[in-house]
Design a protein around this motif. Structure first.
Motif, PDB file in Angstrom:
ATOM      1  N   UNK A 174       0.815  -1.210   0.000  1.00  0.00           N
ATOM      2  CA  UNK A 174       0.000   0.000   0.000  1.00  0.00           C
ATOM      3  C   UNK A 174       0.849   1.261   0.000  1.00  0.00           C
ATOM      4  N   UNK A 175       2.145   1.119  -0.164  1.00  0.00           N
ATOM      5  CA  UNK A 175       3.039   2.282  -0.062  1.00  0.00           C
ATOM      6  C   UNK A 175       2.736   3.289  -1.165  1.00  0.00           C
ATOM      7  N   UNK A 176       2.488   4.526  -0.747  1.00  0.00           N
ATOM      8  CA  UNK A 176       2.050   5.588  -1.635  1.00  0.00           C
ATOM      9  C   UNK A 176       0.553   5.843  -1.535  1.00  0.00           C
ATOM     10  N   UNK A 177      -0.175   4.847  -1.038  1.00  0.00           N
ATOM     11  CA  UNK A 177      -1.636   4.959  -0.915  1.00  0.00           C
ATOM     12  C   UNK A 177      -2.061   5.148   0.542  1.00  0.00           C
ATOM     13  N   UNK A 178      -1.135   5.569   1.388  1.00  0.00           N
ATOM     14  CA  UNK A 178      -1.464   5.704   2.815  1.00  0.00           C
ATOM     15  C   UNK A 178      -2.501   6.789   3.082  1.00  0.00           C
ATOM     16  N   UNK A 179      -2.778   7.626   2.085  1.00  0.00           N
ATOM     17  CA  UNK A 179      -3.806   8.640   2.249  1.00  0.00           C
ATOM     18  C   UNK A 179      -5.192   8.054   2.496  1.00  0.00           C
ATOM     19  N   UNK A 180      -5.373   6.775   2.227  1.00  0.00           N
ATOM     20  CA  UNK A 180      -6.672   6.136   2.469  1.00  0.00           C
ATOM     21  C   UNK A 180      -7.014   6.093   3.954  1.00  0.00           C
ATOM     22  N   UNK A 181      -6.024   6.298   4.820  1.00  0.00           N
ATOM     23  CA  UNK A 181      -6.319   6.387   6.257  1.00  0.00           C
ATOM     24  C   UNK A 181      -7.263   7.551   6.529  1.00  0.00           C
ATOM     25  N   UNK A 182      -7.073   8.656   5.796  1.00  0.00           N
ATOM     26  CA  UNK A 182      -7.945   9.823   5.983  1.00  0.00           C
ATOM     27  C   UNK A 182      -9.346   9.556   5.469  1.00  0.00           C
ATOM     28  N   UNK A 183      -9.478   8.724   4.423  1.00  0.00           N
ATOM     29  CA  UNK A 183     -10.809   8.355   3.925  1.00  0.00           C
ATOM     30  C   UNK A 183     -11.538   7.534   4.982  1.00  0.00           C
ATOM     31  N   UNK A 184     -10.823   6.624   5.618  1.00  0.00           N
ATOM     32  CA  UNK A 184     -11.434   5.832   6.689  1.00  0.00           C
ATOM     33  C   UNK A 184     -11.948   6.743   7.799  1.00  0.00           C
ATOM     34  N   UNK A 185     -11.165   7.753   8.144  1.00  0.00           N
ATOM     35  CA  UNK A 185     -11.557   8.663   9.218  1.00  0.00           C
ATOM     36  C   UNK A 185     -12.808   9.467   8.842  1.00  0.00           C
ATOM     37  N   UNK A 186     -13.012   9.686   7.552  1.00  0.00           N
ATOM     38  CA  UNK A 186     -14.162  10.463   7.092  1.00  0.00           C
ATOM     39  C   UNK A 186     -15.448   9.647   7.065  1.00  0.00           C
ATOM     40  N   UNK A 187     -15.328   8.342   7.219  1.00  0.00           N
ATOM     41  CA  UNK A 187     -16.489   7.462   7.194  1.00  0.00           C
ATOM     42  C   UNK A 187     -16.787   6.954   8.601  1.00  0.00           C
ATOM     43  N   UNK A 188     -17.919   6.281   8.717  1.00  0.00           N
ATOM     44  CA  UNK A 188     -18.270   5.645   9.980  1.00  0.00           C
ATOM     45  C   UNK A 188     -17.811   4.196   9.956  1.00  0.00           C
ATOM     46  N   UNK A 189     -17.629   3.646  11.132  1.00  0.00           N
ATOM     47  CA  UNK A 189     -17.153   2.259  11.233  1.00  0.00           C
ATOM     48  C   UNK A 189     -18.164   1.285  10.665  1.00  0.00           C
ATOM     49  N   UNK A 190     -19.461   1.635  10.700  1.00  0.00           N
ATOM     50  CA  UNK A 190     -20.477   0.722  10.196  1.00  0.00           C
ATOM     51  C   UNK A 190     -20.834   0.978   8.737  1.00  0.00           C
ATOM     52  N   UNK A 191     -20.078   1.838   8.044  1.00  0.00           N
ATOM     53  CA  UNK A 191     -20.219   1.982   6.595  1.00  0.00           C
ATOM     54  C   UNK A 191     -19.472   0.828   5.932  1.00  0.00           C
ATOM     55  N   UNK A 192     -20.178  -0.057   5.257  1.00  0.00           N
ATOM     56  CA  UNK A 192     -19.530  -1.217   4.651  1.00  0.00           C
ATOM     57  C   UNK A 192     -18.517  -0.746   3.612  1.00  0.00           C
ATOM     58  N   UNK A 193     -17.323  -1.336   3.624  1.00  0.00           N
ATOM     59  CA  UNK A 193     -16.229  -0.883   2.767  1.00  0.00           C
ATOM     60  C   UNK A 193     -15.646  -2.064   1.989  1.00  0.00           C
ATOM     61  N   UNK A 194     -15.712  -1.981   0.664  1.00  0.00           N
ATOM     62  CA  UNK A 194     -15.119  -2.979  -0.223  1.00  0.00           C
ATOM     63  C   UNK A 194     -13.806  -2.387  -0.737  1.00  0.00           C
ATOM     64  N   UNK A 195     -12.693  -2.947  -0.273  1.00  0.00           N
ATOM     65  CA  UNK A 195     -11.409  -2.258  -0.421  1.00  0.00           C
ATOM     66  C   UNK A 195     -10.564  -2.760  -1.582  1.00  0.00           C
ATOM     67  N   UNK A 196      -9.870  -1.816  -2.182  1.00  0.00           N
ATOM     68  CA  UNK A 196      -8.769  -2.066  -3.117  1.00  0.00           C
ATOM     69  C   UNK A 196      -7.636  -2.756  -2.350  1.00  0.00           C
ATOM     70  N   UNK A 197      -6.837  -3.534  -3.053  1.00  0.00           N
ATOM     71  CA  UNK A 197      -5.806  -4.298  -2.341  1.00  0.00           C
ATOM     72  C   UNK A 197      -4.664  -3.433  -1.821  1.00  0.00           C
ATOM     73  N   UNK A 198      -4.665  -2.133  -2.110  1.00  0.00           N
ATOM     74  CA  UNK A 198      -3.617  -1.241  -1.581  1.00  0.00           C
ATOM     75  C   UNK A 198      -4.129  -0.407  -0.401  1.00  0.00           C
TER      76      UNK A 198
END
Length: 724
Positions: free
Chosen positions: A67-91
């Motif tokens: 996932x190196x270079x794609x660590x910005x997805x941590x901020x996307x997680x923070x913008x969502x709720x824990x119970x929002x179902x998430x289908x993730x890219x492998x990075x």
């Protein structure tokens, strides 16, 4: 030098020297303390990437797409709720780590290392694959998917609005939730991505609720093939029915602000949106990939100089969240902790036997309310005049229609979806009156896209519905077969049964349509279905069997969470007569609503012991005709209707065929890849030889030669006499 080491050394040197890449100052509502927590998730993701390569070099790890270079997805997680179902890219390891921090869940680093090591202690996949996924974090597991997870994300989003009107028994997702799916820029070009993006806009244009957030992680390259500059924005910015957002994915403050705005739009408006994040890819595609073998070194070094962690370090120091020394300490300490944890993880056990690996192929049964029989008063109201006809024999198509009515009456979570199933009532009228009687939100006319139809089914099943999608013709399944193989059937396998997507897929198929359609509407191959592990394949040949077997498939999906395929022989839909015109020998009465044909139960017709004909579908019909002709010649035949093509009803079949001197398999599918191959092997393993009469290895012609390559009544008679 190894690019991993170069990036590592660059980070240590540049942060220590305050040598940060240029960028805008931190803006938005992200609190500095929260930003520091996100940095920890980003660093943990980077440490896992580094460790995965070390584990592979030592023969202790088996996956290095990082996932190196794609660590910005941590901020996307923070913008969502824990119970929002998430289908993730492998990075998206940083997303999962950040969500775990949101939830106060510890041990995620260990869990992910267990996955790298393919340890049987991995709490998600049990050692079957490196996956991102977590049931407590509402992240269904994904493997190395490209875009095949997008259709089911659309289905999950659709289910959120539907559940407000028809709450299913096993509801999973909250009413005000959203579904999120992420994918790479190269994946945008894949047919499943294009189909889903189009279907989302199509649904939105019709004002239906579809709270779906699609996140494109644009690093500008797919393995070695570059994405043209500006292509993603040009492709996604003006799609009808979709709101477009974009952000610099290297900037956690900007990413959080834009992701929060996008999620807020989706959640409030119940409309789909695209979030386009510009990122970089470090270390190449995977461990074995050397980026400098196909990219100029200067380009690789420019990406490395734009490292996401360097941007995060700059932003955090400017925001006063931490000093450079603090950030370096977190980085080095995290690397040490991950390396120490890996030393323990590699000692954990692995799967060893076939039984170990296969133990999650079949999902676990779930506790359900008692299976209902429709209320008589409700039946009378819904069926109307049809009720009076149930005492008289009817053709198969009508009995399937009535069975669908009863199932939808008894189980409100049951949905029907497909092209033309609603207002038109299906190509052959099998779904007639269902939309009028149960509504457009339970009988759903879809767009013409088989991938979206199956994705809609998989996604709604994630939220407790029981979908019964229809593929209009068997030949059309090939456009979307990976939704069964790569998504539906693998979900319990890669999640130790924690995630399931039960369904009953109805397909009108097989041959013998007189002079109509050619090979697009007469497809006599089930090979692509037969080799999918865990799949149940049913093929009725009479109307009464169709009703009973459809109910059993529904029960298997509802109670045992199975994925079932119900193949309906088109040529037998209207069939009335058997031996002679007007005899109505192939019509049957509608079975009472509580009657089912159990999985593994075969049909036996006749008690002759000269020859057993083993067959199914149209072959059953033709064999029954041949049975009568052979009886006139004193040859006693019993016809065994398989009913269930997978798993094969081996015990029942062997018992039924046991007393017979000879065995003939009549297979309307092709010689290559047909059911006869497995059946001949089964009998051979029991020390018996079976003859085969199968269709030729050919496509089916239109016109008078429609049946020339298929088994016939007279051909069966000839084959039986040859045996004797």
């Amino acid at each position: 030098m190894d690019r991993v080491q170069i990036v590592h050394d660059n980070f240590l040197r540049r942060v220590a020297n305050g040598d940060f890449p240029a960028g805008t100052p931190p803006v938005g509502s992200l609190e500095p303390t929260t930003a520091l927590t996100l940095y920890r998730a980003q660093v943990a993701s980077r440490a896992l990437d580094i460790q995965s390569r070390a584990m592979q070099s030592a023969g202790q790890g088996f996956y290095t797409i990082g996932s190196s270079g794609h660590e910005g997805m941590a901020a996307v997680a923070q913008a969502l709720r824990i119970d929002d179902i998430a289908f993730l890219h492998y990075r998206d390891a940083a997303f999962q780590l950040a969500r775990a921090a949101q939830a106060g869940q510890t041990g995620m680093i260990r869990d992910m290392l267990l996955s790298f090591a393919c340890s049987s202690k991995d709490p998600t996949s049990g050692g079957r694959h490196k996956v991102l996924g977590s049931r407590p974090l509402m992240i269904p597991p994904q493997t190395s998917t490209i875009a095949s997870h997008l259709p089911k994300a659309l289905g999950a989003a659709y289910s959120l609005g539907l559940a407000r009107r028809h709450a299913p028994e096993h509801r999973v997702l909250p009413e005000d939730g959203l579904a999120m799916v992420s994918f790479g820029d190269a994946s945008v070009n894949h047919s499943t991505a294009q189909g889903t993006i189009n279907a989302a806009g199509w649904a939105s244009a019709q004002s239906g609720p579809l709270p779906l957030l699609m996140v494109c992680e644009d690093n500008g390259i797919g393995i070695s093939t570059k994405t043209p500059k500006g292509w993603i924005k040009a492709s996604l910015q003006h799609r009808p029915g979709l709101r477009y957002f974009e952000a610099n994915g290297l900037d956690m403050f900007e990413t959080y602000a834009v992701a929060f705005a996008a999620a807020d739009f989706v959640r409030r408006q119940r409309k789909p949106a695209v979030l386009h994040l510009k990122m970089v890819r470090l270390y190449g595609h995977a461990g074995a990939d050397v980026a400098t073998s196909y990219l100029p070194r200067a380009e690789v070094e420019a990406e490395e100089a734009n490292d996401t962690l360097l941007h995060s370090a700059r932003l955090l120091t400017e925001a006063g969240a931490a000093s450079a020394a603090d950030l370096l300490h977190i980085y080095e300490q995290t690397l040490e902790e991950v390396a120490a944890e890996a030393m323990q993880v590699v000692k954990e056990p692995h799967l060893k036997t076939a039984q170990d690996v296969m133990s999650s192929l079949i999902p676990p049964a779930r506790v359900c309310a008692p299976s209902n029989v429709p209320d008589p008063a409700a039946r009378a109201d819904v069926f109307g005049k049809d009720l009076a006809q149930m005492d008289s024999p009817q053709p198969m198509s009508r009995l399937i229609n009535w069975a669908l009515h009863d199932l939808m009456l008894a189980h409100p979570e049951t949905l029907i979806m497909g092209e033309d199933v609603g207002r038109k009532g299906g190509v052959y009228g099998v779904t007639q009156k269902l939309e009028a009687r149960f509504g457009r939100d339970r009988v759903i006319d879809t767009l013409l896209d088989e991938q979206s139809i199956l994705g809609l089914a998989i996604g709604t099943a994630h939220n407790g519905f029981l979908p019964m999608p229809e593929i209009q013709f068997l030949a059309y399944l090939h456009n979307a077969e990976d939704q069964l193989r790569g998504e539906a059937a693998t979900l319990p396998f890669f999640s130790c049964g924690q995630w399931t997507n039960p369904m009953v897929l109805r397909i009108a198929g097989l041959g013998y349509q007189k002079g109509f359609g050619g090979h697009f509407h007469n497809d006599n191959s089930l090979a692509v279905l037969r080799d999918i592990p865990g799949l149940v394949i049913a093929c009725p040949s009479t109307g009464a069997d169709a009703a009973r077997m459809l109910r059993e498939c529904h029960r298997l999906a509802r109670e045992e969470q199975r994925v079932c395929v119900f193949v309906e022989p088109i040529a037998l839909y209207p069939m009335r007569d058997l031996a002679a015109p007007g005899d109505e020998g192939w019509m049957t009465r509608y079975p009472e609503p509580d009657q089912r044909a159990a999985l593994g139960q075969v049909g036996v017709h006749g008690d002759g012991t000269d020859v057993a004909i083993v067959t199914y579908g149209n072959g059953h019909y033709l064999s029954r005709q041949a049975q009568q002709l052979l009886a006139e010649d004193g040859i006693a035949v019993r016809v065994i209707d398989l009913r269930w093509l997978a798993p094969l009803p081996e015990a029942a079949l062997l018992e039924a065929a046991g007393p017979c001197a000879e065995l003939l398999i009549v297979d309307e599918c092709r010689r290559t890849g047909g059911q006869a191959e497995a059946l001949m092997a089964l009998f051979a393993e029991q020390g018996r030889l079976a003859a085969r009469y199968a269709a030729e290895d050919s496509f089916i012609a239109t016109g008078p030669a429609y049946a020339a390559t298929l088994p016939s009544r007279d051909g069966i008679v000839t084959a039986v006499k040859a045996l004797l």
